[in-house]
Design a protein around this motif. Structure first.
Motif, short mmCIF file in Angstrom:
data_model
loop_
_atom_site.label_atom_id
_atom_site.label_comp_id
_atom_site.label_asym_id
_atom_site.label_seq_id
_atom_site.Cartn_x
_atom_site.Cartn_y
_atom_site.Cartn_z
N ILE A 160 0.84 -1.21 0.00
CA ILE A 160 0.00 0.00 0.00
C ILE A 160 0.87 1.25 0.00
O ILE A 160 0.59 2.22 -0.71
CB ILE A 160 -0.95 -0.01 1.21
N ALA A 161 1.94 1.23 0.79
CA ALA A 161 2.84 2.38 0.86
C ALA A 161 3.51 2.63 -0.49
O ALA A 161 3.57 3.76 -0.97
CB ALA A 161 3.89 2.16 1.94
N ASN A 162 4.01 1.56 -1.10
CA ASN A 162 4.73 1.71 -2.36
C ASN A 162 3.83 2.23 -3.48
O ASN A 162 4.20 3.15 -4.22
CB ASN A 162 5.33 0.37 -2.79
N VAL A 163 2.66 1.63 -3.61
CA VAL A 163 1.80 1.92 -4.75
C VAL A 163 0.91 3.13 -4.50
O VAL A 163 0.84 4.06 -5.31
CB VAL A 163 0.94 0.69 -5.12
N SER A 164 0.21 3.13 -3.37
CA SER A 164 -0.78 4.17 -3.13
C SER A 164 -0.17 5.46 -2.60
O SER A 164 -0.51 6.55 -3.08
CB SER A 164 -1.83 3.65 -2.14
N LYS A 165 0.72 5.35 -1.63
CA LYS A 165 1.19 6.54 -0.93
C LYS A 165 2.46 7.14 -1.52
O LYS A 165 2.73 8.33 -1.30
CB LYS A 165 1.44 6.21 0.55
N LEU A 166 3.24 6.36 -2.24
CA LEU A 166 4.48 6.88 -2.82
C LEU A 166 4.30 7.12 -4.32
O LEU A 166 4.30 8.25 -4.79
CB LEU A 166 5.62 5.91 -2.55
N TYR A 167 4.08 6.06 -5.04
CA TYR A 167 3.87 6.16 -6.49
C TYR A 167 2.62 6.98 -6.81
O TYR A 167 2.63 7.87 -7.67
CB TYR A 167 3.77 4.76 -7.07
N GLY A 168 1.53 6.71 -6.09
CA GLY A 168 0.25 7.36 -6.40
C GLY A 168 0.26 8.86 -6.25
O GLY A 168 -0.43 9.57 -6.99
N VAL A 169 1.01 9.38 -5.27
CA VAL A 169 1.06 10.83 -5.07
C VAL A 169 1.62 11.52 -6.30
O VAL A 169 1.10 12.56 -6.74
CB VAL A 169 1.91 11.17 -3.82
N TRP A 170 2.66 10.94 -6.90
CA TRP A 170 3.25 11.57 -8.08
C TRP A 170 2.33 11.47 -9.29
O TRP A 170 2.27 12.40 -10.11
CB TRP A 170 4.61 10.93 -8.38
N ILE A 171 1.57 10.39 -9.39
CA ILE A 171 0.57 10.30 -10.47
C ILE A 171 -0.50 11.38 -10.28
O ILE A 171 -0.97 11.98 -11.26
CB ILE A 171 -0.07 8.90 -10.50
N GLY A 172 -0.86 11.64 -9.02
CA GLY A 172 -1.82 12.71 -8.75
C GLY A 172 -1.28 14.07 -9.16
O GLY A 172 -2.03 14.92 -9.68
N ILE A 173 0.00 14.30 -8.93
CA ILE A 173 0.62 15.57 -9.34
C ILE A 173 0.60 15.69 -10.87
O ILE A 173 0.30 16.76 -11.42
CB ILE A 173 2.06 15.65 -8.81
N ILE A 174 0.89 14.59 -11.58
CA ILE A 174 0.83 14.60 -13.04
C ILE A 174 -0.59 14.92 -13.50
O ILE A 174 -0.81 15.71 -14.44
CB ILE A 174 1.29 13.25 -13.61
N GLY A 175 -1.58 14.34 -12.84
CA GLY A 175 -2.96 14.62 -13.18
C GLY A 175 -3.32 16.08 -12.98
O GLY A 175 -4.04 16.67 -13.79
N ALA A 176 -2.80 16.68 -11.89
CA ALA A 176 -3.07 18.09 -11.64
C ALA A 176 -2.45 18.97 -12.73
O ALA A 176 -3.08 19.93 -13.20
CB ALA A 176 -2.53 18.48 -10.27
N PHE A 177 -1.22 18.64 -13.14
CA PHE A 177 -0.60 19.41 -14.22
C PHE A 177 -1.37 19.22 -15.53
O PHE A 177 -1.52 20.16 -16.32
CB PHE A 177 0.86 18.99 -14.39
#
Length: 419
Positions: A249-266
């Protein structure tokens, strides 16, 4: 601004999704976990006590540090104390004590957000607020990684008590930021509107400009992030129930996922410049709600690490895109004379219904299962599309009238990036 942004973002997940992971692992019922999400209502109701924080000094601390920094230090110490209290509890044997300390963390954290936003706006000119907001967002995202992935790693390899004690110690980053922040309120106390007028006047201005169109506008804002909040509180319990480890969960949701969210915001920001506000808001509504179908699919016998990564990728990208769209839409609705207050009120409105409904999400899962919950939240896309069509003409008119004022809302945008 960077350490203050970190301090602002650190407590949020610790009373939201990270806490739900701890509670589910401790055997707490999904109904109780869903109700616990109401702790985060403090972030939606902070406008109620913001005038008090803005007007009155903290005894001793304000004399030593100034009004803003005095409140910053008090709220940061309050967050740290609440996290230490949570670390000292055992949810299995004393859930009420865990709840009490979580409420303290949420209240102190929401108060800290009010003060940091006030300091940021007063600290420098409008021309420099873009950089201030960027630093705030970067610090905030780093804190989400720390309180999400970092806390889960510590819990996996040590225990939950150590995880929350470590997060309490990291509030020292915010205290350092407070000490480094320039003292900007050396003069006499500023004059403020009476509490009632400070709330009523911005609302009256919105109604004067929008008339009855304000009703569907507010309905759109209130419903826009319901799929995210209503489904989000059950995401981590779903991962636990499907057999994923805290490290997964940490690797996928909380680490990787945060950066995907930033890409989505951009991507949402880029869409605003290329296809316009209304189309971006419409697309954001559809993909953010529709992305919840990925969790229905995951819960229906597709629980592999690859499928978890795919589901989180779609969901976080869509959430980041929709968040950027909603922030821009709400910013465009504000008036120059009431921008900060109106944005605070609108941002409180968008988070409130989803958090209220999210409190019942655990009961829905226990009664009908995860696929029903996530399919139901995805279906909210239908009324959202209808509301987007209703406000289309008003949105086009607003963009035409205010296309040169979007940048002026940038300081406020930074304050509302918690979505």
């Amino acid at each position: 601004m960077l350490p203050l942004g970190f301090s602002s973002g650190l407590p949020f997940l610790l009373v939201f999704s990270t806490l739900s992971t701890w509670l589910r692992e401790a055997g707490i019922s999904l109904t109780a976990i869903g109700l616990m999400s109401w702790v985060a209502l403090a972030y939606s109701l902070k406008f109620l006590w913001a005038p008090f924080v803005d007007r009155y000094d903290v005894p001793v601390l304000s004399r030593l540090l100034g009004r803003r920094r005095g409140w910053m230090a008090l709220s940061q110490l309050g967050v740290a104390a609440g996290l230490i209290g949570m670390a000292s509890t055992n949810p299995q044997a004393g859930l009420p004590f865990t709840i009490i300390f979580a409420v303290l963390v949420a209240f102190a954290s929401a108060t800290q957000d009010v003060v940091i936003d006030g300091w940021r706006i007063d600290a420098t000119t409008t021309e420099r607020q873009g950089m201030m907001a960027a630093a705030l967002l970067l610090g905030y995202r780093l804190a989400l990684i720390t309180a999400g992935a970092g806390a889960l790693y510590i819990a996996e390899f040590v225990n939950w008590h150590s995880a929350y004690l470590a997060m309490a110690a990291l509030m020292g980053v915010g205290l350092i930021g407070t000490m480094l922040a320039p003292r900007i309120d050396e003069g006499p106390a500023r004059q403020h509107l009476p509490f009632a007028k400070a709330i009523v006047e911005p609302l009256a201005d919105l109604f004067r400009r929008k008339g009855l169109m304000l009703i569907p506008i507010l309905a759109l804002i209130a419903c826009y992030r319901i799929p995210d909040y209503a489904g989000g509180i059950m995401a981590n319990p779903l991962y636990i129930d499907l057999g994923f480890s805290k490290a997964d969960i940490a690797n996928v949701s909380k680490l990787y996922g945060v950066w995907i969210g930033i890409i989505g915001a951009f991507a949402g920001g880029l869409a605003l410049t290329r296809i316009g506000l209304w189309w971006t808001v419409l697309i954001g509504a559809v993909i953010a709600a529709g992305s919840n179908l990925m969790f229905s699919w995951l819960a229906s016998g597709n629980a592999t690490l690859w499928n978890l990564t795919l589901s989180i990728s779609v969901d976080n990208f869509a959430g980041g895109f929709a968040g950027a769209a909603l922030v821009a839409y709400m910013s465009g609705l504000t008036s120059p004379g009431f921008a900060a207050t109106q944005y605070a009120l609108l941002s409180s409105l968008y988070a409130l219904p989803g958090k209220l409904i999210g409190g019942a999400s655990g009961a829905v899962v226990e009664a009908y299962g995860y696929p029903v919950l996530f399919t139901g939240t995805a279906a909210i896309a239908i009324p959202l599309v209808i509301l987007c069509l209703v406000v289309r003409q008003d949105t086009m008119k607003t963009v035409t009238e205010k296309n040169e004022k979007i940048e002026d809302a940038a300081p406020v945008v930074g304050a509302g990036s918690r979505a």
